[in-house]
Design an enzyme around this catalytic site. Structure first.
Site, mmCIF file in Angstrom:
data_model
loop_
_atom_site.group_PDB
_atom_site.id
_atom_site.type_symbol
_atom_site.label_atom_id
_atom_site.label_comp_id
_atom_site.label_asym_id
_atom_site.label_seq_id
_atom_site.Cartn_x
_atom_site.Cartn_y
_atom_site.Cartn_z
ATOM 1 N N GLU A 173 98.125 33.212 31.483
ATOM 2 C CA GLU A 173 98.642 34.587 31.315
ATOM 3 C C GLU A 173 98.719 35.336 32.648
ATOM 4 O OE1 GLU A 173 96.558 36.620 28.125
ATOM 5 O OE2 GLU A 173 97.497 35.331 26.630
ATOM 6 N N GLU A 292 98.562 29.428 22.802
ATOM 7 C CA GLU A 292 97.644 30.368 22.141
ATOM 8 C C GLU A 292 98.412 31.042 21.028
ATOM 9 O OE1 GLU A 292 95.236 33.206 24.324
ATOM 10 O OE2 GLU A 292 95.095 31.822 26.019
HETATM 11 O O1 AHR Z 1 92.037 33.987 23.122
HETATM 12 C C1 AHR Z 1 91.529 35.167 23.675
HETATM 13 C C2 AHR Z 1 92.278 35.617 24.924
HETATM 14 O O2 AHR Z 1 93.579 36.006 24.561
HETATM 15 C C3 AHR Z 1 92.513 34.569 25.979
HETATM 16 O O3 AHR Z 1 91.432 34.450 26.848
HETATM 17 C C4 AHR Z 1 93.701 35.091 26.715
HETATM 18 O O4 AHR Z 1 94.448 34.073 27.309
HETATM 19 C C5 AHR Z 1 94.462 35.864 25.661
HETATM 20 O O5 AHR Z 1 94.831 37.109 26.111
#
Ligand code: AHR
Length: 507
Positions: A173, A292
């Site tokens: 990110e 994610e």
């Molecule tokens: O999954 C929790 C967080 O969400 C992770 O660390 C990050 O990559 C995202 O913003």
């Protein structure tokens, strides 16, 4: 009662399904590692401190690949802190989650856990506080057989065989201002390119994923992907997508729209990847790593993400999932499957305790959250090739998305054993759907192997330590199979998987 239909034909295959779309994520955050997969002294822990009950549930969940060690944690992580004799490892402050990191669990322990769980590791390199040099050293430590200082260091740490990690994430990110050492698209694109180059020279067998947008609503979305890929297109294989679904309006009809928006997100990122390819007149296709995704909104406020006093493994974002969330996760899995031609990896975030399908108590029980069930069923039955499904369904309109069909569905056929799995979500709030599925040319004289539904009269029902089986799949008796046709009644607000096999029962 509304009717819906699905038609597939053996000559119309969307894509082979890359089973890495059934991945998950383990971050050094909250109680995902410490008190999750690792808890020395727990009654079920093995000699390495790995919790046996979590291991068993992980195997049942069936993830194929696990991303590690972050997440936002990655952008401040020094991989060297987590290897070697435990008593010599430093204790650090983790700025991502305001926690104390003891480093008692690191890369080698994670690889050992993956081998035991039967999953492939997906590792990330820190492109926040560090850069290409640390990344290529880390890769050499992990994957080089021996005969160099770094590979021999791994061997001295007790890991004679190289880890052979194939899938690597180039940071996490990096578009987000919350990231440790956030970068602009130009800065990150250059860093990703130079890191990818030296990593490939270190090990040409690896696959590399560049960071896409943290979510589709980022102001830089679209421009970020284009600019980053314009730099590193030739050196990377994947671009990442992240999304966390929310039900802020507490309106299930609107909430279902997130499944359609996930589909739009995928198709938009594919278009951007292909625009960069077109500019270069390149036949190369960048694949998507949706590394994610999950439901996360109840615990999205800062007080859930950071606790005062630099605690070790505090309870962070321990979202408790209900039936609505399980339907959303089931629908998202259908979207991932239906984009199998370009989505070649995906990770449910995370695995345990931290927005996890598995929950634990310290020294105590481990149990399945509601969202565990659609994931486990999809990972078990999603094998083979994804068929192009011609779906006919009544639809409704919502603010989130103009037209939402009540039926969301995907069909996966496995020629290896003749089984075909139909995944189907009925989003109608009150009416069952009478669904007819024509599996043309996939083998006549089909017989039913299983028909399971996830449905509960109380959409707010959850599983808890004391009542861990409140929400679980049940057999759906309203199904019949004749020749190439399946007829099934899908309860309102239910997620279903129907598995049939071609040939006689004896076959
Ligand atoms: O999954 C929790 C967080 O969400 C992770 O660390 C990050 O990559 C995202 O913003």
């Amino acid at each position: 009662m509304p009717d819906a239909s699905i038609v597939v034909d053996r000559d119309f295959v969307l894509s082979e399904l890359d089973r890495r779309i059934f991945g998950a994520f383990v971050e050094h955050m909250g109680r995902c590692v410490y008190g999750g997969i690792y808890e020395p002294g727990h009654p079920t822990a093995d000699e390495q401190g790995l919790r046996g009950d979590v291991m068993a549930l992980t195997r049942e969940l069936g993830p194929t690949i696990i991303r590690y060690p972050g997440g936002n944690f990655l952008s401040g992580y020094d991989w060297e802190d987590g290897v070697g004799p435990r008593e010599k490892r430093p204790v650090r402050r983790d700025l991502a989650w305001s926690s104390t990191e003891t480093n008692q669990f690191g890369t080698n322990e994670f690889i050992a856990w993956c081998r035991k769980a039967g999953v492939e590791p997906m590792l990330g390199v820190n492109l926040g506080s560090r850069g290409p040099d640390a990344a290529r050293r880390f890769l050499e430590y992990c994957n080089h057989a021996g005969g160099s200082t770094l590979s021999d260091l791994r061997r001295a740490h007790g890991y004679t065989e190289p880890h052979g990690v194939r899938f690597w994430c180039l940071g996490n990110e990096m578009d987000g201002p919350w990231q440790i050492c956030h970068r602009t698209a130009e800065e990150y694109g250059r860093a990703a390119l130079e890191t990818a180059k030296v990593m490939r020279w270190t090990d040409p067998t690896i696959q590399l994923a560049a960071c896409g947008s943290s979510h589709r609503n980022m102001a830089s979305y679209g421009a970020w992907e284009y600019a980053v890929l314009d730099h590193c297109f030739d050196e990377v294989d994947f671009i990442s997508l992240h999304t966390y679904f929310r039900n802020d309006a507490d309106d299930l009809a609107e909430y279902f729209g997130v499944i359609e928006l996930m589909d739009a997100f995928i198709k938009e990122v594919v278009a951007i990847c292909d625009a960069v390819a077109a500019k270069r007149r390149s036949p190369k296709r960048i694949m998507l790593s949706f590394d994610e995704w999950n439901v996360w909104y109840r615990t999205h406020r800062i007080e859930h993400m950071r606790k005062p006093g630099w605690p070790v493994a505090p309870r962070l974002i321990e979202e408790v999932y209900n039936v609505e969330d399980a339907l959303i996760v089931g629908g998202a899995l259908i979207t991932l499957i239906n984009n199998a031609d370009r989505v070649r990896a995906a990770c449910l975030a995370q695995l345990v305790n931290v927005i996890g399908p598995i929950m634990t108590e310290p020294g105590g029980a481990a149990w399945r959250q509601t969202i565990f069930h659609p994931f486990a069923l999809a990972a078990r039955h999603g094998r083979g090739r994804v068929m192009q499904a011609r779906i006919t369904s009544p639809a409704y309109t919502a603010k989130a998305f103009p037209e939402i069909p009540y039926l969301a569905a995907a069909v996966v056929d496995d020629p290896a054993d003749g089984t075909t799995a139909v995944f189907a979500l009925n989003r109608h709030p009150t009416e069952p759907l009478d669904l007819s599925v024509a599996l043309r040319g996939l083998g006549a004289q089909r017989h039913l192997l299983s028909a399971q539904e996830l449905h509960h009269a109380n959409l707010r029902a959850v599983n808890t330590k004391d009542l861990p089986h409140t929400v679980a799949p049940r057999d759906n008796p309203d199904v019949s199979v004749a020749g190439e046709r399946i007829s099934v009644r899908l309860k309102p607000l239910s997620w279903n998987v129907i598995v049939t096999r071609a040939g006689s029962m004896a076959g």
